[in-house]
Design an enzyme around this catalytic site. Structure first.
Site, mmCIF file in Angstrom:
data_model
loop_
_atom_site.group_PDB
_atom_site.id
_atom_site.type_symbol
_atom_site.label_atom_id
_atom_site.label_comp_id
_atom_site.label_asym_id
_atom_site.label_seq_id
_atom_site.Cartn_x
_atom_site.Cartn_y
_atom_site.Cartn_z
ATOM 1 N N SER A 183 -8.358 13.828 8.758
ATOM 2 C CA SER A 183 -7.952 14.471 10.006
ATOM 3 C C SER A 183 -7.851 13.406 11.087
ATOM 4 C CB SER A 183 -8.994 15.517 10.426
ATOM 5 O OG SER A 183 -8.767 15.983 11.742
ATOM 6 N N TYR A 203 -17.982 17.878 12.337
ATOM 7 C CA TYR A 203 -16.672 17.818 11.689
ATOM 8 C C TYR A 203 -16.083 16.412 11.831
ATOM 9 C CZ TYR A 203 -11.841 19.037 10.504
ATOM 10 O OH TYR A 203 -10.597 19.092 9.919
#
Length: 257
Positions: free
Chosen positions: A148, A161
Site C-alpha cells: 500500500s 496498518y
C-alpha cells in the site's frame, strides 16, 4: 490434476483488489486458487466470471494468519493442481476501529500484524520451499506482495496498518534476495486509494481530496488497475526488475512543490 496450465494462488481473491487481480490472471490463462474468510457458499456465485474465463477455480476458506490454515491451503493447491506458478499475497485487513496512535490498542496491533505481515511472510516461506523444488525441474515461479502507499505515507489514525505494510515492503525485498538464485522473481505492488468495500466508508472524504489534487490523476483507483499491474509482472514483462516496487496510485506519492 492439471499440470499444463499455470496456477496462481491469490489470497483474499474473492473480493476487492484480490478479485481484480484474479480476473486479470484468469484472462491470462491461469487456473486459480483463491482463499478468504467467507464460506464457499457465500462466494460461489461471485467466482462464476472467473470460471467463465476458461480456468479452474479452487476456493478455500482460510485465515492466512493461521499456520494450520496456511498449510491446509497449500496442500489443497498441490492436491488439485500439482503446481504453483504464482503466489499473490493480497489478503489484508484494516483496523476494526480507526484510533489515533495515542489511543490504539495492542489487541488491534496484534490482529492487523498477524493478518497483514505474519500471514503472508510465512505463507511465502512455505510456498517458496515448494517453488524451489519445482525450480529444479525448470519451473520458474513468481511472487507478488500487495502492500500500500501506506508503507511510506503516514496515517496516524491507523498506525498498525501503516506499520504492517511498511514491514511487508521489506519482506518483499528479503524474499527477492533469497529466491533470486532459483530464478523466482519477487515484486511489490503498492496500490493507492482503491475503490473497494474497505474504502466505501471514506468515499466522501477521498472524493474531496481527489478534487483538491490528492493524486496527479484525479480519480479513484480500481481493482482492475492493480490487476493489470500484477498480470504484467507475472507475465514476465519486467524480467530484470525483481525486488522492485510498482506504485499503482495515480501519481499520489510523486513529490511536488
Amino acid at each position: 490434476m492439471n499440470k499444463k496450465k499455470p496456477v496462481a494462488l491469490v489470497t483474499g481473491g474473492s473480493r476487492g483488489i484480490g478479485y481484480g487481480i484474479a480476473q486479470k490472471l484468469a484472462e491470462e490463462g491461469y487456473d486459480l486458487a483463491i482463499c478468504g474468510r467467507r464460506s464457499a457458499a457465500d462466494v460461489d456465485e461471485s467466482l462464476d466470471p472467473l470460471r467463465k474465463a476458461g480456468g479452474e477455480v479452487l476456493y478455500m476458506r482460510a485465515d492466512i494468519g493461521s499456520g494450520n490454515d496456511r498449510a491446509s491451503l497449500l496442500d489443497a493447491v498441490w492436491e488439485r493442481f500439482g503446481r504453483l506458478d504464482v503466489l499473490v499475497n493480497n489478503a489484508g485487513m484494516a483496523p476494526r476501529e480507526r484510533r489515533d496512535i495515542l489511543e490504539a490498542t495492542e489487541e488491534s496491533f496484534d490482529e492487523v500484524m498477524g493478518t497483514n505481515l505474519r500471514g503472508p511472510y510465512f505463507l511465502t516461506q512455505a510456498a517458496a520451499r515448494r517453488m524451489v523444488e519445482a525450480s529444479k525441474e525448470g519451473l520458474r515461479g513468481s511472487i507478488v506482495f500487495i502492500t500500500s502507499v501506506s508503507s511510506t505515507v503516514a496515517s496516524v489514525s491507523r498506525g498498525e496498518y501503516c506499520l504492517s505494510k511498511a514491514a511487508l515492503s521489506m519482506a518483499a525485498r528479503l524474499w527477492a534476495v533469497r529466491l533470486a538464485e532459483f530464478g523466482i522473481n519477487v515484486y511489490e505492488v503498492r496500490p493507492g486509494v482503491i475503490s473497494t468495500d474497505m474504502t466505501s466508508g471514506v468515499k466522501e472524504k477521498y472524493d474531496s481530496l481527489f478534487s483538491d489534487g490528492l493524486a496527479l490523476q484525479q480519480r479513484w483507483g480500481t481493482p482492475e488497475d492493480v490487476g493489470r499491474a500484477v498480470a504484467a509482472l507475472v507475465r514476465g514483462d519486467f524480467p530484470y526488475s525483481t525486488g522492485q516496487a510498482i506504485n499503482v496510485d495515480g501519481g499520489m506519492t510523486v513529490g511536488r512543490l
